[in-house]
Enzyme design. Structure first.
Site, PDB file in Angstrom:
ATOM      1  N   CYS A  73      70.883  32.265  35.859  1.00 18.91           N
ATOM      2  CA  CYS A  73      70.603  32.441  34.413  1.00 18.91           C
ATOM      3  C   CYS A  73      70.613  33.678  33.837  1.00 18.91           C
ATOM      4  O   CYS A  73      69.842  34.651  34.642  1.00 18.91           O
ATOM      5  CB  CYS A  73      69.472  31.529  34.035  1.00 18.91           C
ATOM      6  SG  CYS A  73      68.632  31.748  32.011  1.00 18.91           S
ATOM      7  N   CYS A  76      66.362  34.370  32.185  1.00 21.14           N
ATOM      8  CA  CYS A  76      65.121  34.153  33.089  1.00 21.14           C
ATOM      9  C   CYS A  76      65.492  34.819  34.483  1.00 21.14           C
ATOM     10  O   CYS A  76      64.473  34.835  35.143  1.00 21.14           O
ATOM     11  CB  CYS A  76      64.618  32.512  33.216  1.00 21.14           C
ATOM     12  SG  CYS A  76      65.822  31.660  34.382  1.00 21.14           S
ATOM     13  N   ASP A 308      14.414  60.641  47.122  1.00 25.10           N
ATOM     14  CA  ASP A 308      14.970  61.464  48.132  1.00 25.10           C
ATOM     15  C   ASP A 308      14.935  61.081  49.482  1.00 25.10           C
ATOM     16  O   ASP A 308      14.024  59.935  49.734  1.00 25.10           O
ATOM     17  CB  ASP A 308      14.343  62.824  47.861  1.00 25.10           C
ATOM     18  CG  ASP A 308      14.394  63.755  46.686  1.00 25.10           C
ATOM     19  OD1 ASP A 308      15.588  63.262  46.186  1.00 25.10           O
ATOM     20  OD2 ASP A 308      13.854  64.597  46.409  1.00 25.10           O
TER      21      ASP A 308
END
Length: 493
Positions: A73, A76, A308
């Site tokens: 096609c 598509c 820390d």
């Protein structure tokens, strides 16, 4: 598209038999999706993908849109010919099932070659001209986009094969990526016509993305388009290739609180100049178990503030959340989450977690809000160079809402911008130990640098404990006793 044309022609012909002019009030035009729905008449002549073969009438101007056995096609590029069939659907589902995901629905996404949009535009202009010759208007919204049509066809087949419904809001995504190298250069003329639509991006291999092409097609004039691209499009020799079939689960979020009992454990991996300084971290001790159980690709760790490496987190712990990216397993009962929590706690004596639970992405925002807005409680062991007596520190207990001005600490200046931050010490309570040591309990505004409040950071934090006591002070140990964020919800033991 050919079938849609015939429906419109038949609709027009029937109405002209009733009136000399077309009346749009007589009946609604045929639905765009009708070609994809099987019909009772001639049901045996309906292909698997729902298309109804028809022989075009001679001279109807649609011969260029024909597709026959062995012919690809020209619109598509074979996607609606070959990739709607049962064999391809089964191939997709085999890929999904082999990936071993947990899912109860799916959303299907498809990535089409950008040049397909160019071919769709050419086909639309051709059909529009034919409709104009028939005296009918035609807008772009009247035409089914190829991607939309493909999803209409593929969704019910995937749903039946996987045994779960298609849902646009599903977190489980099945995606297919198509390519058609033969026609890759067909959209290049748009870069000359609309150069501002095609700008290089770091994460894109080509400037000719689908969105850039669509943007250019919306901008280019019809007459300029037709000068550069044939209408109808030329017929390709080969079908599209399905390059990739991928699965992806939306992220899952797990939250809880952690206690850190070690003074030699960073919150996140401690790596400097590519060299790892310590063997593990809070983040890793928790996440390694979650990664294994959820079978995720990766994770992102966040928390309500951070301590820390030499600071302990005690009390009810610090809220944290972990985003688990692309997890294979997503369903866990409350009992399974408890067992997972216990496995984490049994694996190390350096940390413990509590209230481990599944949460939403939106809920994590409450944790981040508390990072700056809530209060935190600390316990600091302090040393002074000059001898002290109980009465020398007793006045600290009476100080309320002490305002500080803290320049960005020297120790974090390499990763934080230089600024002066105003913070509050809400309350303090002192415990005398000996002539050179005392413990100070503080409730502070979130974001206060406690170490700098004690030693002053060479005058960068004012006032500080040293200036208040009129002597040199330093901090020997620091513990976080509470992080006052009411999240995540406390769970019953």
């Amino acid at each position: 598209m050919e079938d849609l044309m015939k429906d419109l022609q038949e609709f027009l012909k029937n109405n002209r038999e009733k009136e000399d002019t077309v009346s749009w009030d007589v009946a609604d035009p045929p639905c765009k999706r009708i070609r994809l729905e099987p019909r009772e008449e001639g049901a045996a002549d309906v292909r698997h993908n729902g298309a109804i073969p028809q022989t075009p009438e001679a001279g109807d101007g649609s011969a260029a849109m024909e597709s026959s056995a062995g012919k690809v096609c020209n619109v598509c590029l074979g996607i609606l010919q070959e990739f709607c069939e049962a064999d391809f659907v089964k191939k997709v589902c085999q890929k999904v099932n082999s990936a071993d995901y947990q899912f109860t629905s799916f959303v299907f996404s498809v990535s089409l070659p950008p040049q397909l949009s160019v071919r769709e535009r050419a086909a639309w202009l051709g059909v529009k001209q034919q409709m104009r010759n028939l005296g009918l208007p035609l807008a772009k919204d009247d035409i089914v986009q190829l991607k939309e049509a493909y999803k209409w066809i593929i969704h019910p087949q995937l749903s039946e094969e996987l045994g779960v419904p298609a849902d646009g809001k599903s977190l489980f995504e099945v995606s297919v990526v198509f390519a058609h190298p033969e026609t890759d250069e067909e959209c290049h003329f748009l870069a000359t016509a609309c150069p501002d639509c095609f700008k290089p991006a770091k994460n894109k291999q080509s400037v000719f993305t689908r969105m850039a092409v669509i943007k250019a097609l919306e901008k280019i004039k019809e007459e300029d388009f037709l000068k550069h691209f044939p209408c109808p499009p030329s017929s390709p020799k080969k079908l599209c290739d399905a390059l990739e079939i991928q699965c992806n689960n939306g992220a899952v979020f797990v939250a809880g609180r952690y206690n850190k009992y070690s003074r030699n454990l960073p919150q996140t991996p401690w790596i400097i100049d590519g060299e790892r300084k310590l063997e593990s971290s809070v983040e890793e001790l928790i996440s390694e178990h979650l990664m294994a159980e959820f079978k995720a690709d990766s994770f992102n760790f966040s928390s309500s503030g951070r301590e820390d490496v030499d600071v302990r987190t005690l009390g009810n712990g610090r809220p944290f959340a972990i985003e688990l990216v692309n997890p294979r397993r997503i369903h866990f009962t409350a009992e399974e989450m408890k067992r997972l929590q216990q496995a984490i706690n049994d694996s190390s004596d350096k940390i413990q977690v509590r209230d481990l639970q599944l949460v939403t992405r939106e809920a994590i925002g409450r944790m981040k809000e508390g990072e700056e807005e809530k209060t935190k409680t600390y316990s600091a062991l302090i040393w002074t160079d000059k001898a002290i007596q109980r009465e020398d520190i007793a006045f600290l207990d009476d100080i309320k809402e002490l305002k500080l001005e803290q320049k960005t600490p020297l120790r974090v200046l390499h990763r934080r911008p230089l600024a002066v931050r105003c913070r509050l010490i809400h309350t303090m309570r002192s415990e005398y130990i000996d002539e050179h040591h005392f413990r100070l309990h503080l409730k502070t505004q979130a974001g206060t640098y406690i170490k700098e409040f004690v030693h002053g950071d060479f005058g960068r934090t004012k006032p500080n404990i040293g200036s208040l006591l009129n002597r040199t002070a330093d901090i020997l140990e620091l513990d976080v006793e509470s992080v006052d964020v009411d999240w995540p919800p406390t769970l019953a033991d």
